[in-house]
Every structure is written in C-alpha cells, then in structure tokens.
Design an enzyme around this catalytic site. Sequence first.
Site, mmCIF file in Angstrom:
data_model
loop_
_atom_site.group_PDB
_atom_site.id
_atom_site.type_symbol
_atom_site.label_atom_id
_atom_site.label_comp_id
_atom_site.label_asym_id
_atom_site.label_seq_id
_atom_site.Cartn_x
_atom_site.Cartn_y
_atom_site.Cartn_z
ATOM 1 N N GLU A 119 4.736 -5.045 7.164
ATOM 2 C CA GLU A 119 4.133 -3.935 7.597
ATOM 3 C C GLU A 119 4.540 -3.638 9.193
ATOM 4 O O GLU A 119 4.625 -2.324 9.757
ATOM 5 C CB GLU A 119 2.564 -4.063 7.901
ATOM 6 N N ALA A 164 0.845 -0.998 0.049
ATOM 7 C CA ALA A 164 -0.009 0.048 -0.009
ATOM 8 C C ALA A 164 0.950 1.206 -0.113
ATOM 9 O O ALA A 164 2.174 1.038 0.504
ATOM 10 C CB ALA A 164 -0.868 -0.030 1.196
ATOM 11 N N GLU A 169 -0.757 -9.243 -0.563
ATOM 12 C CA GLU A 169 -2.042 -9.310 -0.194
ATOM 13 C C GLU A 169 -3.077 -9.464 -1.556
ATOM 14 O O GLU A 169 -3.849 -10.137 -1.634
ATOM 15 C CB GLU A 169 -2.759 -8.365 0.723
HETATM 16 N N1 CAA Z 1 4.555 3.268 -0.812
HETATM 17 C C1 CAA Z 1 5.229 4.346 -1.450
HETATM 18 N N2 CAA Z 1 6.143 4.352 -2.063
HETATM 19 C C2 CAA Z 1 6.859 3.229 -2.035
HETATM 20 C C3 CAA Z 1 6.582 2.045 -1.564
HETATM 21 C C4 CAA Z 1 5.205 2.094 -0.702
HETATM 22 N N3 CAA Z 1 5.009 0.967 -0.061
HETATM 23 N N4 CAA Z 1 7.618 1.340 -1.885
HETATM 24 C C5 CAA Z 1 8.544 1.813 -2.641
HETATM 25 N N5 CAA Z 1 8.202 3.026 -2.806
HETATM 26 C C6 CAA Z 1 8.907 4.261 -3.404
HETATM 27 C C7 CAA Z 1 9.929 4.722 -2.629
HETATM 28 O O1 CAA Z 1 9.884 5.667 -1.845
HETATM 29 C C8 CAA Z 1 10.863 5.235 -3.592
HETATM 30 O O2 CAA Z 1 10.321 6.578 -4.012
HETATM 31 P P1 CAA Z 1 11.583 7.616 -4.097
HETATM 32 O O3 CAA Z 1 12.489 7.550 -5.327
HETATM 33 O O4 CAA Z 1 10.791 9.062 -4.376
HETATM 34 O O5 CAA Z 1 12.282 7.854 -2.943
HETATM 35 C C9 CAA Z 1 10.789 4.349 -4.970
HETATM 36 O O6 CAA Z 1 9.418 3.807 -4.580
HETATM 37 C C10 CAA Z 1 11.501 3.120 -5.246
HETATM 38 O O7 CAA Z 1 11.870 2.579 -4.066
HETATM 39 P P2 CAA Z 1 13.131 2.250 -3.337
HETATM 40 O O8 CAA Z 1 14.299 3.414 -3.356
HETATM 41 O O9 CAA Z 1 12.814 1.847 -1.820
HETATM 42 O O10 CAA Z 1 13.845 1.003 -3.818
HETATM 43 P P3 CAA Z 1 14.717 -0.058 -3.297
HETATM 44 O O11 CAA Z 1 15.011 -1.196 -4.611
HETATM 45 O O12 CAA Z 1 15.794 0.352 -2.591
HETATM 46 O O13 CAA Z 1 13.572 -1.126 -2.190
HETATM 47 C C11 CAA Z 1 11.842 -2.306 -1.333
HETATM 48 C C12 CAA Z 1 12.731 -1.775 -2.779
HETATM 49 C C13 CAA Z 1 12.755 -3.089 -0.429
HETATM 50 C C14 CAA Z 1 10.672 -2.784 -2.047
HETATM 51 C C15 CAA Z 1 11.426 -1.117 -0.794
HETATM 52 O O14 CAA Z 1 11.020 0.014 -1.535
HETATM 53 C C16 CAA Z 1 10.686 -1.016 0.597
HETATM 54 O O15 CAA Z 1 10.912 -1.508 1.381
HETATM 55 N N6 CAA Z 1 9.419 -0.638 0.254
HETATM 56 C C17 CAA Z 1 8.185 -0.662 1.353
HETATM 57 C C18 CAA Z 1 7.506 -2.141 1.234
HETATM 58 C C19 CAA Z 1 6.810 -2.127 2.645
HETATM 59 O O16 CAA Z 1 6.912 -1.882 3.662
HETATM 60 N N7 CAA Z 1 5.543 -2.368 2.023
HETATM 61 C C20 CAA Z 1 4.343 -2.630 3.249
HETATM 62 C C21 CAA Z 1 3.285 -1.118 2.824
HETATM 63 S S1 CAA Z 1 2.106 -1.133 4.075
HETATM 64 C C22 CAA Z 1 0.922 -2.070 3.683
HETATM 65 O O17 CAA Z 1 0.935 -2.682 2.538
HETATM 66 C C23 CAA Z 1 -0.351 -2.134 4.529
HETATM 67 C C24 CAA Z 1 -1.337 -2.848 3.969
HETATM 68 O O18 CAA Z 1 -1.412 -4.119 4.329
HETATM 69 C C25 CAA Z 1 -2.664 -2.321 3.613
#
Ligand code: CAA
Length: 257
Positions: free
Chosen positions: A131, A65, A111
């Site tokens: 999360e 998300a 999910e």
């Molecule tokens: N939401 C918003 N933006 C996101 C995102 C997310 N879930 N995941 C990645 N992005 C964005 C980053 O912020 C980044 O944007 P900027 O360049 O503007 O900073 C861009 O996508 C590229 O991401 P990274 O630079 O982080 O890429 P990476 O290759 O270094 O890492 C990754 C990849 C490990 C997937 C990392 O992006 C990450 O950890 N993302 C978040 C994963 C996460 O925590 N997901 C759970 C979200 S909460 C949820 O889903 C709740 C629910 O159940 C409803």
Amino acid sequence: MAYETLLVETLGRVGLVTLNRPQALNALNRRLLDELKDVLAGFQADAGIGAIIITGSEKAFAAGADIKEMQPYGFADAMVEDLAAGWDDVAGCRKPMIAAVSGFALGGGCELAMMCDFIIASETAKFGQPEITLGIIPGMGGTQRLTRALGKSKAMDLVLTGRLMDAAEAERSGLVARVVAPEKLMEEALAAAEKIASHSLPATMMAKEAVGRAYETVLSEGMRAERRLFHALFATEDQKEGMAAFIEKRKPAFRHR
Ligand code: CAA
C-alpha cells in the site's frame, strides 16, 4: 443472491469459496465483499458446514483492495463510509476458515488471508503489503495482524518498503502454517478442512474463539477465557462421546458435526 465475483461449492461438510475476478487478479471490490459476507453468513447458519476454505486462482489469491474503485475517494468519503470496515464481518466468521493461497496475496489479499484461521500456501505464493507504494497504508488489518504474526521488525520491513515475501520466507516467519507444491494446494487444504469438520463443531468453534483471544488480550485474560470455554465444553454431548470413544478404543460419533 447470484454471485458475480465468487464461485461457491459445498464439498461434504466443507464450504469452498473461490474468489473469481480473474480480469482484476481478484481485486477486492465492494461487490465481492457483499457477496463474501453473504456466503459466510450462509455457511455459518448451516449446521452441515464444519469448515470453510477461501481460495483464489493459480496466479492470484487476491492482488489487494480494488485500486480503481478507491482512487476517487476523499477523506470524508472514506471516513463516512468507514471504508474497509465491512471486512471485520469476514474476520468475525465463527467457523474455522482456511486460506489456500497461490500466487499474489497483496494488500487486502494478504489481509484477507490473515483473517482466516490459518494459511496453507503454494510454493508460488507471494505475500506483501504494498500500500505504501500507492501513498496509503493497509486498511483491512495489515498493520495489526501482520505485526502480531511476524513481530515488529519484519512487519515494519514489509509495510514500510512494500516488498513482497515468498512462500518460504512467509513460512519461516510464521505467517503461513504449511507450504505445499502448487498441484497439491487444494488437496492439502481440503484434507485439513475435512479433518477439522470431522471434529465436534462446538469444540472447533470454541478452539477458534480461545486461540483468537490470544490476539486480543493480555495473557491472564486470555487464560481466563480459555478456561471458561474449556469448562463449557464439558456441558456438551460431544465431550462425553469423544472421551467414551477414546476409552472404548473406537471412533467418536459426534452429534454436533
Ligand atoms: N485493484 C484493481 N485492479 C487490479 C489490482 C488491484 N489491486 N491488481 C491488479 N489489478 C488489475 C490490473 O489493473 C490489470 O487490469 P488491466 O488489464 O485492466 O490493466 C489486471 O488486474 C492485471 O494486472 P497486471 O497487468 O498489473 O498484472 P501483472 O502480472 O503485471 O502484475 C501485480 C501483478 C504485481 C499483482 C500487480 O497487478 C499489482 O501490483 N497490483 C496491485 C497490488 C497492490 O498494490 N495492492 C494493494 C492494493 S491497496 C489495498 O489493498 C488497501 C487495503 O489494505 C485495504
């Protein structure tokens, strides 16, 4: 509706949706949800569509998300809006859906993949529910569907540690139906979708409904539901045609496909 976050194609009887927010690794925001619901409603209403594929990019199916969109929310905002509840409409799609997953399928991405009927993964796929590392828990069904798919111990491991699982572990655990080489992912998903779409649509929809009941009810209720759906299919012309074709040693020409 002009789509900003999705690419949508129709390939014969297969509807293909590609999540397309590359700058955010296909993070699932409100706009994407609205668009996906619109596309699925269209595919559902279109008798020419027999199966649906949801996919992302090579790097990410979806990284969850949209954290940037959720960060300002308070409890009251989340509760009043019923944050994440809109995804139930996606899970409720009545036609068969395949998730073709390459790269990250994290949080809401994992999910969403689990909302589909089965997952075909590239060897590069990584699944997880991270999360907990953000101070929250999964909200789009992760604690429920992951537990049903993997069992309590592995689901707890993933949900409590937030660690990622590679494609081989996901297949071993039963989350994923098949793992294929990255360059074969779409070919394999399309072949599976075309195969499904070649069958009688009432039969594939009832098969989906019947297997779905196994998730939601006790065995005796599920058996009762299966039996009624099984009986109902004898009211279709496709049942007559499918069985006649077998007996006459020819390919069936299903009317409802
Ligand atoms: N939401 C918003 N933006 C996101 C995102 C997310 N879930 N995941 C990645 N992005 C964005 C980053 O912020 C980044 O944007 P900027 O360049 O503007 O900073 C861009 O996508 C590229 O991401 P990274 O630079 O982080 O890429 P990476 O290759 O270094 O890492 C990754 C990849 C490990 C997937 C990392 O992006 C990450 O950890 N993302 C978040 C994963 C996460 O925590 N997901 C759970 C979200 S909460 C949820 O889903 C709740 C629910 O159940 C409803």
